[in-house]
Motif scaffolding. Structure first.
Motif, PDB file in Angstrom:
ATOM      1  N   UNK A 180       0.836  -1.190   0.111  1.00 47.83           N
ATOM      2  CA  UNK A 180      -0.053  -0.117   0.116  1.00 47.83           C
ATOM      3  C   UNK A 180       0.778   1.180  -0.006  1.00 47.83           C
ATOM      4  N   UNK A 181       0.100   2.474   0.314  1.00 45.57           N
ATOM      5  CA  UNK A 181       0.931   3.699   0.230  1.00 45.57           C
ATOM      6  C   UNK A 181       1.980   3.979   1.175  1.00 45.57           C
ATOM      7  N   UNK A 182       1.990   3.072   2.411  1.00 43.92           N
ATOM      8  CA  UNK A 182       3.102   3.206   3.313  1.00 43.92           C
ATOM      9  C   UNK A 182       4.059   2.001   3.350  1.00 43.92           C
ATOM     10  N   UNK A 183       3.994   1.483   2.351  1.00 43.21           N
ATOM     11  CA  UNK A 183       4.709   0.052   2.026  1.00 43.21           C
ATOM     12  C   UNK A 183       6.346   0.531   2.317  1.00 43.21           C
ATOM     13  N   UNK A 184       6.861  -0.445   3.106  1.00 47.20           N
ATOM     14  CA  UNK A 184       8.278  -0.092   3.534  1.00 47.20           C
ATOM     15  C   UNK A 184       8.666   0.462   4.857  1.00 47.20           C
ATOM     16  N   UNK A 185       7.554   1.278   5.327  1.00 49.21           N
ATOM     17  CA  UNK A 185       7.510   2.003   6.423  1.00 49.21           C
ATOM     18  C   UNK A 185       7.969   1.092   7.787  1.00 49.21           C
ATOM     19  N   UNK A 186       8.852   1.462   8.436  1.00 47.20           N
ATOM     20  CA  UNK A 186       9.441   0.602   9.563  1.00 47.20           C
ATOM     21  C   UNK A 186       8.717   0.962  10.841  1.00 47.20           C
ATOM     22  N   UNK A 187       7.898  -0.207  11.451  1.00 43.78           N
ATOM     23  CA  UNK A 187       7.103  -0.069  12.469  1.00 43.78           C
ATOM     24  C   UNK A 187       8.044  -0.646  13.792  1.00 43.78           C
ATOM     25  N   UNK A 188       7.923   0.183  14.951  1.00 44.61           N
ATOM     26  CA  UNK A 188       8.640  -0.273  15.761  1.00 44.61           C
ATOM     27  C   UNK A 188       7.778  -1.036  16.639  1.00 44.61           C
ATOM     28  N   UNK A 189       8.359  -2.221  17.519  1.00 47.82           N
ATOM     29  CA  UNK A 189       7.499  -2.985  18.420  1.00 47.82           C
ATOM     30  C   UNK A 189       7.918  -2.915  19.649  1.00 47.82           C
ATOM     31  N   UNK A 190       7.170  -2.937  20.617  1.00 43.94           N
ATOM     32  CA  UNK A 190       7.350  -2.768  22.037  1.00 43.94           C
ATOM     33  C   UNK A 190       8.451  -3.905  22.308  1.00 43.94           C
ATOM     34  N   UNK A 191       9.557  -3.658  22.735  1.00 41.32           N
ATOM     35  CA  UNK A 191      10.582  -4.844  23.420  1.00 41.32           C
ATOM     36  C   UNK A 191      10.248  -5.271  24.826  1.00 41.32           C
ATOM     37  N   UNK A 192       9.097  -5.648  24.903  1.00 41.62           N
ATOM     38  CA  UNK A 192       8.731  -6.509  26.052  1.00 41.62           C
ATOM     39  C   UNK A 192       7.813  -7.498  25.884  1.00 41.62           C
ATOM     40  N   UNK A 193       7.510  -8.082  26.636  1.00 37.82           N
ATOM     41  CA  UNK A 193       6.523  -9.383  26.479  1.00 37.82           C
ATOM     42  C   UNK A 193       5.138  -8.767  26.725  1.00 37.82           C
TER      43      UNK A 193
END
Length: 198
Positions: free
Chosen positions: A15-28
């Motif tokens: 889609x239009x934001x393809x390739x945008x890097x999303x940060x994931x919470x570094x916790x459980x």
């Protein structure tokens, strides 16, 4: 260091934001949906979500809702309880189109009423993507019971479809309120189950 960075990020697939890097919470506290699950889900809906509203009930990083936005959904409602995760979610939204996103911080079981009210006010319905924390986590033993009650309580006029991402092996009733199970698709430990109005 690089491998750690890769571990806690994911990209918008299409889609239009393809390739945008999303940060994931570094916790459980959160568990990111697998790419294979995402691909299957969006292949199933394809053009149906274009111009539609989309509610991500337990948002985490917002990867599902932002993928929907990238693929043409009109408005996304995010719901997340954890404060630290909420910060990550807002950072991810900032990379896309914040004007199309509404964020509800706090308990999803309470905030669902505000989301339903917003949809009723606009006279629109939405796709509800519900991915509760796995019930094996401490303090989450009744999460699925509460989730099924939440689904059963949703008024049909605001629902286009309900999608539940859950542990494989979980028994879900064929009927929840006025909604009926349409299909389930299994991906190892994770299953997607689709409900629509009877």
């Amino acid at each position: 260091m690089k491998t750690k960075q890769q571990k806690f990020t994911k990209k918008i697939i299409s889609g239009k934001f393809k390739g945008k890097i999303l940060h994931l919470p570094s916790k459980t506290t959160t568990r990111s949906s697998k790419s294979i699950v995402l691909e299957s889900f969006f292949n199933t809906l394809q053009f149906d979500i274009v111009g539609a509203n989309f509610v991500e009930v337990f948002s985490g990083s917002g990867s599902i809702g932002l993928e929907a936005l990238s693929r043409g959904a009109a408005k996304i409602f995010f719901m997340e309880k954890d404060r630290d995760v909420l910060k990550t979610l807002k950072q991810n939204i900032a990379q896309t189109d914040p004007s199309a996103c509404s964020v509800y911080g706090g308990d999803s079981f309470s905030n669902i009423n505000a989301v339903v009210s917003a949809l009723k006010k606009s006279g629109e319905d939405a796709y509800f993507y519900i991915d509760p924390p796995f019930s094996i986590r401490e303090g989450m033993e009744d999460i699925y019971d509460k989730t099924m009650e939440l689904i059963a309580s949703l008024p049909s006029d605001v629902v286009e479809m309900i999608i539940i991402e859950h542990m494989t092996g979980l028994e879900i009733s064929d009927r929840l309120g006025v909604f009926e199970k349409k299909k389930s698709k299994k991906f190892g430990n994770t299953t997607l189950t689709y409900f629509t109005e009877v």
